[in-house]
Design an enzyme around this catalytic site. Sequence first.
Site, mmCIF file in Angstrom:
data_model
loop_
_atom_site.group_PDB
_atom_site.id
_atom_site.type_symbol
_atom_site.label_atom_id
_atom_site.label_comp_id
_atom_site.label_asym_id
_atom_site.label_seq_id
_atom_site.Cartn_x
_atom_site.Cartn_y
_atom_site.Cartn_z
ATOM 1 N N HIS A 1 43.506 50.931 52.096
ATOM 2 C CA HIS A 1 44.281 51.993 52.173
ATOM 3 C C HIS A 1 44.913 52.534 51.126
ATOM 4 O O HIS A 1 44.772 51.811 49.732
ATOM 5 C CB HIS A 1 45.777 51.746 53.018
ATOM 6 N N ASP B 1 43.961 45.005 50.562
ATOM 7 C CA ASP B 1 43.303 44.578 49.462
ATOM 8 C C ASP B 1 43.021 43.204 49.835
ATOM 9 O O ASP B 1 41.867 42.587 49.279
ATOM 10 C CB ASP B 1 44.398 44.387 48.321
#
Length: 476
Positions: A78, A336
Site C-alpha cells: 500500500h 510490507d
Amino acid sequence: MSSTSLLAAGLALISSVSALRSYPQFGEKQFSQSFLDGYNLLKFTSSLGPYSNRVSYGIDRNTPAGCEVDQVFLLMRHGERYPDYSGFGQNYEAVLAKMAASNVTSWKGDLTFLNDWTYYVEDPGMYSQESYSGAYAGLADAYARGTDYRLRYGHLWDKKSIVPIFAAGYSRVVETARYFGQGFLGYNYSTNAAVNIISESSTGGANSLTPTCAADSNYLPCLLGSFSKTMPELEVAAARFNAQNPGLNLTAIDVTHLMQMAAFELNVRSYTPWAEAFTLDEWVSYGYIWDLMYYNCVGPGSEYQIAVGQVYTNATRVLMQQGPKSGSMFWSFVHDTNITPVVAALGLDVPDKPLPNDTIHFPYQYRASDIVPMGGHLTIERMTCNATAKSVEGVYVRAVINEAVVPFNTCQGGPGFSCPLANYSAIVDAAPRFNERCNTSSTYPQYLDFFWNYNTTTQYNYLAGPIGYQQTYTDA
C-alpha cells in the site's frame, strides 16, 4: 579556389560549428561526479517513510533489445499512510504527552521548532488510513504507479478484456489497488477492472496473499522485541535533547518513537522538522534497527518466512510455465511483511552471513528502505527473447524491485542479466515448502488458486459508503 568551392567550404564550416554547439560547452561535465543517494533521508526512514526508487546496479530498466514482456506480476505494498493507532500512534501520543508534561516552557536547541509544531494526526479517525494530500500522498503514489505501468505494460491489454486486480483484505491495501487500477485503466476502470479482495484470515491457508505460518512461534516475539531495540547513537540523541532542555527526560526508546513519527509525518505533510533534529549518524542507526527486524522476523533470517514467500513464488512460477494463455497481467497488493518473504524466497537480498545485532553491517547487504518503503513493490517479468551473442532464444525472467533490476546471484546469463525460465524454476524450488514447513492445517486450502479462479465483477471496484472509523479489515 572557385567561388563555388569557397561557398561549399564555408557551409561545411558553419555545419561543423553548429554540430559543436549541440554538445556541452567546454568545461562542462557530461556526468556528475557526486552521488548523494547515500545521504538521502528516505533511505533511513525504512518502511515508514515515503517511497523511493531502489539504488540500482546500473542495469537498464527498459526491456532488453530483442525481448518482449509477455507476462508481468506485480506485488505492491500500500502507499504512504497515517500510522496505525495500536503500536504506533499510541506511542507517539504518549511521548508527546510526556514532553508536554515536562518543566520545559520554551523549547531550545534542536527542538526549537516545537514551539510552533503540532501533531499531524488531526482526527483520530485518520489512523491507519492512506494519505490523500501532500507531495508524498499514498493515493497519488498508487495512481501514478498505475499510469507508469500502463505506459510500460499497456501492450499486454487488448483494450476489451476484464483485468483482475488482487488485494489483501485491509482497507488501505484495497484503496491502493483501486487507485492503481484507475491509473492503469483510465476511463475503462469502471467497466474493465475486477477488484478481488482476498481475506487475510489465517484460515485461508495457502490460498492467500498474506499466508500465516502456524509453526513460526517466534514471529510475534521477534516483531515485538524489535520495537524495543535501540542503538548507542539514539542514546546520544536523547542526552542532547535533555541537555538542551533541562527538565526533559527522554530515553532512547522515546527517541525511536519520535523518529518513527517523523517518517510518518512526511507521508502526510511533505515536510517534517524532526528530520533535522537528528543527525545523519542517528538516522543511519535508526534505519538499521528496522533492517534487523525485517531480516530476522520476516526475511531471509527466518526459514519459516522464506516458506511463506514460497506460496507466491510457486503460484506465479506455474503461471509463467503456462504462459500468457493463463493471463498476462497479475496485479497484487499487500503489506510490507508479505513482500520481504517473497524476496527472500527468490534468494534476493540475502546477506553473506546473518546481520550482527551489536554493530551496523557495512556495506549494506540488506536494506529495508530498498525493499519495502511505502509503495514498495516487486515486479517479475516473463520475457520472450531472440537469440543474442550471449544467450539462446527462449523465455527468461527478470526481477525488478522498486524500479531497479535485481539479478539472481546464480542465474543472470540472459538478456539484461535475466534468468532462463527453467533455471528460475529451480530457484523457486530451492525454497522450503509452505505447507510442510509451516504445518498448515489439512482443513485449510493447500495451494493458491485465485489467480486462476477470480471474479470478473465490478462490484468491489469502488468503496461502498464511507470508510468506517479507524477501519482496517474490509470486504468491500
